[in-house]
Design an enzyme around this catalytic site. Structure first.
Site, PDB file in Angstrom:
ATOM      1  N   TYR A  32     -10.126  39.845  66.405  1.00 37.43           N
ATOM      2  CA  TYR A  32      -9.567  41.081  66.959  1.00 37.43           C
ATOM      3  C   TYR A  32      -8.809  41.863  65.894  1.00 37.43           C
ATOM      4  CZ  TYR A  32      -4.631  39.580  67.245  1.00 37.43           C
ATOM      5  OH  TYR A  32      -3.345  39.189  66.948  1.00 37.43           O
ATOM      6  N   ARG A  51     -10.493  43.921  57.263  1.00 38.09           N
ATOM      7  CA  ARG A  51      -9.865  42.658  57.688  1.00 38.09           C
ATOM      8  C   ARG A  51     -10.672  42.026  58.817  1.00 38.09           C
ATOM      9  NH1 ARG A  51      -3.583  42.696  59.468  1.00 38.09           N
ATOM     10  NH2 ARG A  51      -4.472  43.762  61.281  1.00 38.09           N
ATOM     11  N   ARG A 100     -21.596  25.954  78.987  1.00 37.06           N
ATOM     12  CA  ARG A 100     -20.501  25.696  78.048  1.00 37.06           C
ATOM     13  C   ARG A 100     -20.947  24.675  77.008  1.00 37.06           C
ATOM     14  NH1 ARG A 100     -16.250  22.001  77.547  1.00 37.06           N
ATOM     15  NH2 ARG A 100     -14.416  22.847  76.498  1.00 37.06           N
ATOM     16  N   HIS A 102     -19.803  23.588  72.839  1.00 40.42           N
ATOM     17  CA  HIS A 102     -18.947  23.915  71.687  1.00 40.42           C
ATOM     18  C   HIS A 102     -19.742  24.552  70.539  1.00 40.42           C
ATOM     19  CE1 HIS A 102     -16.128  21.367  73.795  1.00 40.42           C
ATOM     20  NE2 HIS A 102     -15.189  21.599  72.904  1.00 40.42           N
ATOM     21  N   LYS A 147      -7.593  36.800  61.942  1.00 39.17           N
ATOM     22  CA  LYS A 147      -7.068  37.432  63.159  1.00 39.17           C
ATOM     23  C   LYS A 147      -8.004  37.057  64.306  1.00 39.17           C
ATOM     24  CE  LYS A 147      -4.489  41.679  64.096  1.00 39.17           C
ATOM     25  NZ  LYS A 147      -3.198  41.078  64.361  1.00 39.17           N
ATOM     26  N   GLU A 179       5.761  33.473  58.596  1.00 34.23           N
ATOM     27  CA  GLU A 179       5.801  34.829  59.176  1.00 34.23           C
ATOM     28  C   GLU A 179       6.429  34.738  60.552  1.00 34.23           C
ATOM     29  OE1 GLU A 179       1.845  36.393  59.981  1.00 34.23           O
ATOM     30  OE2 GLU A 179       1.067  34.407  60.396  1.00 34.23           O
TER      31      GLU A 179
END
Ligand code: PDD
Length: 285
Positions: A32, A51, A100, A102, A147, A179
């Site tokens: 994101y 990024r 589902r 992985h 991110k 951070e």
């Protein structure tokens, strides 16, 4: 009603639907960005898209769009929403499989989603008094430079702060500052601005880059180096930076005043330079 983008369509946010098998829902498998928009101009769009590209490459998720396409889509979302200043949220997930599993689907159809909201920067009262922070052990994974939407650790760390009446958790790993839960951290000691170097242990903030550029441009003494926890605890000033918080003073840490307990002179100056930069450069392109 805000207008969002989902897989090729612009539609009201309340009408957007994704599959419960989407891997961002099941596994937090996606990337994101949060892009601030001033006077309808996305700020540092190329850097945000770059990024995003770095995150997608590390997640081995093929980037579904060229930089030019991303830029057009972000501008379209901005144009379709009402606010002059916006915060655009952009997400790419590895899409849905038929069950589902992985391991990645054999054929990947990424889900691309964007929404926008009014950009709310810190109110005057908060800028005037600064905000409180707590310290916390940085228990996130070792790729904090990416991110990704797998933000559970960040959510727990931010909630830890909120439950103590604080705005942010300042994170330490092995005795060093990394951070904040959703921000980068700068400190000031003896008039010198300090911040940790980019590494796998922190997000390379776009605002972090701007603050370093402003320091260089205005001749503010600064160093980018590892910072000991003790140096943070005895700092004259601490600030958090992000696209939405901009430059925000932290005036107490774990209930103890930072420096004088008021936003310090270097942070006030940096905030003023940032506002000036925003009003002269970011708003006019
Ligand atoms: N977060 N570090 C972390 C962990 C962050 O989540 C963020 C931003 C930053 C600052 O990055 P930038 O200056 O590019 O905004 C640093 C966004 C705003 C969010 O998740 O909402």
């Amino acid at each position: 009603m805000s207008i969002c983008y989902l897989d090729g369509q612009y539609l009201p946010l309340a009408e957007a639907r994704v599959s419960p098998l989407d891997r961002s829902f099941l596994f937090g498998d996606g990337a994101y960005e949060v892009i601030p928009v001033y006077s309808r101009r996305p700020f540092r769009l190329e850097e945000h898209i770059a990024r995003l590209g770095n995150t997608l490459a590390a997640l081995r998720l093929p980037d579904p769009h060229s930089a030019a396409q991303w830029a057009d889509m972000v501008r379209e979302v901005v144009a379709r929403n009402a606010w002059e200043d916006q915060s655009v949220y952009l997400q790419v997930s590895r899409g849905a499989d038929d069950k589902r599993n992985h391991a990645f689907p054999a054929v990947i159809r990424p889900t691309v989603f964007m929404m926008s909201d009014a950009l709310l920067t810190p109110p005057a009262a908060q800028l005037d008094s600064g905000v409180a922070a707590v310290s916390a052990a940085d228990f996130r994974w070792l790729r904090c430079d990416l991110k990704t939407v797998a933000l559970l650790a960040n959510c727990l760390l931010r909630q830890h702060a909120v439950e103590q009446g604080c705005a942010e958790s300042i994170l330490f790993r092995d005795g060093f500052l990394t951070e904040g839960a959703a921000s980068n951290i700068f400190i000031v000691r003896d008039g010198v601005m300090l911040t940790p170097p980019k590494s796998h242990l922190m997000l390379p903030g776009i605002t972090y880059d701007v603050v370093l550029e402003l320091a260089a441009r205005h001749g503010l003494p600064h160093e980018v180096r590892e910072i000991l926890e003790d140096e943070v605890r005895s700092a004259d000033e601490i600030w958090m930076t992000s696209s939405t918080k901009e430059v925000l003073a932290i005036t107490t840490l774990d209930g103890r005043p930072v420096g004088s307990g008021r936003p310090g002179p270097v942070g006030r100056q940096m905030h003023a330079w940032y506002q000036d930069f925003k009003n002269t450069v970011m708003r006019s392109g």
